[in-house]
Design an enzyme around this catalytic site. Structure first.
Site, mmCIF file in Angstrom:
data_model
loop_
_atom_site.group_PDB
_atom_site.id
_atom_site.type_symbol
_atom_site.label_atom_id
_atom_site.label_comp_id
_atom_site.label_asym_id
_atom_site.label_seq_id
_atom_site.Cartn_x
_atom_site.Cartn_y
_atom_site.Cartn_z
ATOM 1 N N HIS A 1 0.849 -1.210 0.000
ATOM 2 C CA HIS A 1 0.000 0.000 0.000
ATOM 3 C C HIS A 1 0.878 1.251 0.000
ATOM 4 C CE1 HIS A 1 -3.912 2.036 1.345
ATOM 5 N NE2 HIS A 1 -3.012 3.018 1.203
ATOM 6 N N HIS B 1 1.334 5.265 -2.266
ATOM 7 C CA HIS B 1 0.758 6.211 -3.231
ATOM 8 C C HIS B 1 1.909 6.802 -4.032
ATOM 9 C CE1 HIS B 1 -3.371 6.473 -1.397
ATOM 10 N NE2 HIS B 1 -2.686 5.889 -0.430
ATOM 11 N N GLN C 1 -9.597 9.332 -4.700
ATOM 12 C CA GLN C 1 -9.185 10.104 -3.505
ATOM 13 C C GLN C 1 -10.280 11.039 -2.992
ATOM 14 O OE1 GLN C 1 -5.663 10.594 -1.700
ATOM 15 N NE2 GLN C 1 -7.496 10.954 -0.481
ATOM 16 N N HIS D 1 -9.684 1.987 0.841
ATOM 17 C CA HIS D 1 -9.335 2.786 2.025
ATOM 18 C C HIS D 1 -10.603 2.784 2.876
ATOM 19 C CE1 HIS D 1 -5.894 4.164 -0.246
ATOM 20 N NE2 HIS D 1 -5.492 4.925 0.746
ATOM 21 N N GLU E 1 -10.663 4.960 7.529
ATOM 22 C CA GLU E 1 -9.392 5.575 7.939
ATOM 23 C C GLU E 1 -9.714 6.847 8.726
ATOM 24 O OE1 GLU E 1 -6.766 6.796 4.771
ATOM 25 O OE2 GLU E 1 -5.079 7.115 6.137
ATOM 26 N N ASP F 1 2.363 3.303 3.004
ATOM 27 C CA ASP F 1 1.308 4.252 2.635
ATOM 28 C C ASP F 1 1.856 5.474 1.891
ATOM 29 O OD1 ASP F 1 -1.217 5.207 2.294
ATOM 30 O OD2 ASP F 1 -1.622 5.626 4.390
ATOM 31 N N TRP G 1 0.702 13.810 3.114
ATOM 32 C CA TRP G 1 0.148 13.176 4.310
ATOM 33 C C TRP G 1 1.223 12.819 5.323
ATOM 34 C CZ3 TRP G 1 -1.482 12.293 -0.648
ATOM 35 C CH2 TRP G 1 -2.802 12.656 -0.917
#
Ligand code: FE2
Length: 418
Positions: free
Chosen positions: A61, A63, A156, A214, A217, A313, A319
């Site tokens: 996982h 991005h 997203q 997702h 979360e 992630d 983030w």
């Protein structure tokens, strides 16, 4: 220049005593035998020097479309998931094809240097031009010599809550996304969230795609989309192809609800992905004290017989400003945060960044066994405990019998002038 190996010698394997020799022919393991003594490696053999040899790491996982963009165009000051999405939304307007290709490729090379050979990346498809997705499809081809890359069509900004969200997801699948994503807790309403999960499961099922959502979360104990996802996985008999990412809210659910939920989860058999470094950073942001950890019930899921893997992630994005590609760092943080430093947990912990990730990616050919592709890594340490204590980069990464990465052992104590 890569080297074609005929064997790896002086290897220690998980769950087996003593040293082993792994024979390789035509890029696959052709034999695994116990070695009575240490042996001298021949020119076409790799000497594991008594270190642990495991299957290659799996990053389940990440991005990649946002990787290496931390601070662009501004830093996430609150440290929340939601400000991260706002910063990304601004950065997204300046995305270009080459920009995505360069950053994603740079990150995958960093991962390969750390022994990762399998990656699942989410790609934001709430973009009318699908710029990042189209670039990532090229990256998947261009990097196939050193990594197997799965691409998730990831909405997203929502499927129901973003203009033409459904059409963009369908187009992404048509263009070649391997996995269908979702983000129900970010949809405008609970109904939108539940509807989006049912819809994306049908999209995946009808197009023979994997699913990675997702899911929950958020620290809100009322966020309960996991039960919708699991019920759909059970209904479609699709559990082994469905991953629930994050499920942070489960860390806030009460035990009575979890008792009921786990009955469904076990029957559905879906996979779980937890990203401990990211969740420790992003969750708990609305708490004063005590502050929650914002991490799902990893130990309890494992004890229920479910597969859980850890992922990074983010790597230096809106983030999460940190990250170095070393899965052992993620594993170390995860074991701490989940109260999993008992020795029996440590002994099995490498599974969280290897086999369990492979199960989430639904890989058919994975592991150190006769007939499997010769893909493995040589770690620094003879046992999982030693490997975790050192958290050193891998000594070697082998892919289909070829050496991708090779480095000398780090011996910091020998550098000390005392
Ligand atoms: Fe994510």
């Amino acid at each position: 220049m890569s080297t074609q190996l005929n064997a790896i010698v002086n290897a220690r394997l998980q769950g087996r005593n003593g040293l082993h020799r792994l024979d390789i022919s035509n890029g696959c393991f052709s034999g695994i035998a116990a070695q009575p003594h240490t042996t001298t490696a021949q020119e076409d053999e790799l000497d594991a020097q008594g270190n642990l040899v495991t299957p290659a790491f799996v990053e389940p996982h990440i991005h990649l479309d946002a990787a290496m963009t931390a601070g662009e165009p501004r830093w996430n000051k609150s440290g929340t998931l939601f400000e991260g999405i706002e910063c990304w939304s601004e950065r997204k307007t300046t995305l270009s094809h080459d920009d995505v290709i360069n950053r994603a490729t740079q990150t995958l090379k960093l991962f390969a240097a750390h022994g990762i050979q399998y990656v699942r990346t989410h790609v934001d498809v709430t973009d009318p031009k699908l710029t990042a997705l189209k670039a990532m499809l090229e990256v998947r081809e261009q990097t196939s010599a050193f990594v197997d890359l799965q691409i998730v069509a990831f909405p997203q900004e929502g499927i129901w809550s973003f203009k033409n969200g459904r059409e963009l997801m369908e187009e992404s699948v048509r263009l070649g996304a391997d996995v269908v994503g979702g983000i129900p807790h970010f949809e405008f309403t609970r109904d939108y969230g539940a509807e989006s999960v049912r819809w994306l499961m049908e999209l995946a099922h009808n197009n023979d795609r994997l699913v990675d959502v997702h899911c929950d979360e958020i620290d809100d104990p009322e966020s309960r989309f996991l039960e919708v996802l699991a019920a759909e996985a059970l209904r479609l008999d699709y559990g082994s192809r469905v991953s629930a990412s994050h499920t942070c809210a489960m860390g806030s659910y009460n035990d009575a609800y979890c008792g009921r939920l786990f009955r469904l989860l076990k029957r559905a058999g879906l996979r779980f992905l937890s990203m401990p470094t990211e969740s420790l950073h992003l969750q708990g942001r609305f708490d004063s004290y005590p502050k929650r950890r914002g991490i799902t019930r990893v130990a309890e899921l494992l004890d229920a017989g479910l597969k859980v893997a850890f992922g990074q992630d983010s790597i230096r994005d809106p983030w999460y400003p940190m990250g170095n590609g070393n899965m052992l760092r993620t594993l170390d943080v995860g074991l701490h945060a989940c109260h999993m430093l008992g020795m029996s947990r440590i002994d099995r912990s490498i599974e969280l960044i290897t086999e369990n990730g492979a199960a989430a990616l639904d890989l058919e050919e994975y592991g150190i066994a006769e007939g499997m592709p010769a893909r493995c890594i040589v770690q620094q340490g003879a046992t999982p405990y030693e490997v975790l204590l050192g958290q050193m980069p891998v000594l070697a990464s082998v892919r289909d019998g070829q050496i991708l990465v090779r480095r000398k052992a780090s011996q910091p104590e020998k550098d000390l002038m005392l």
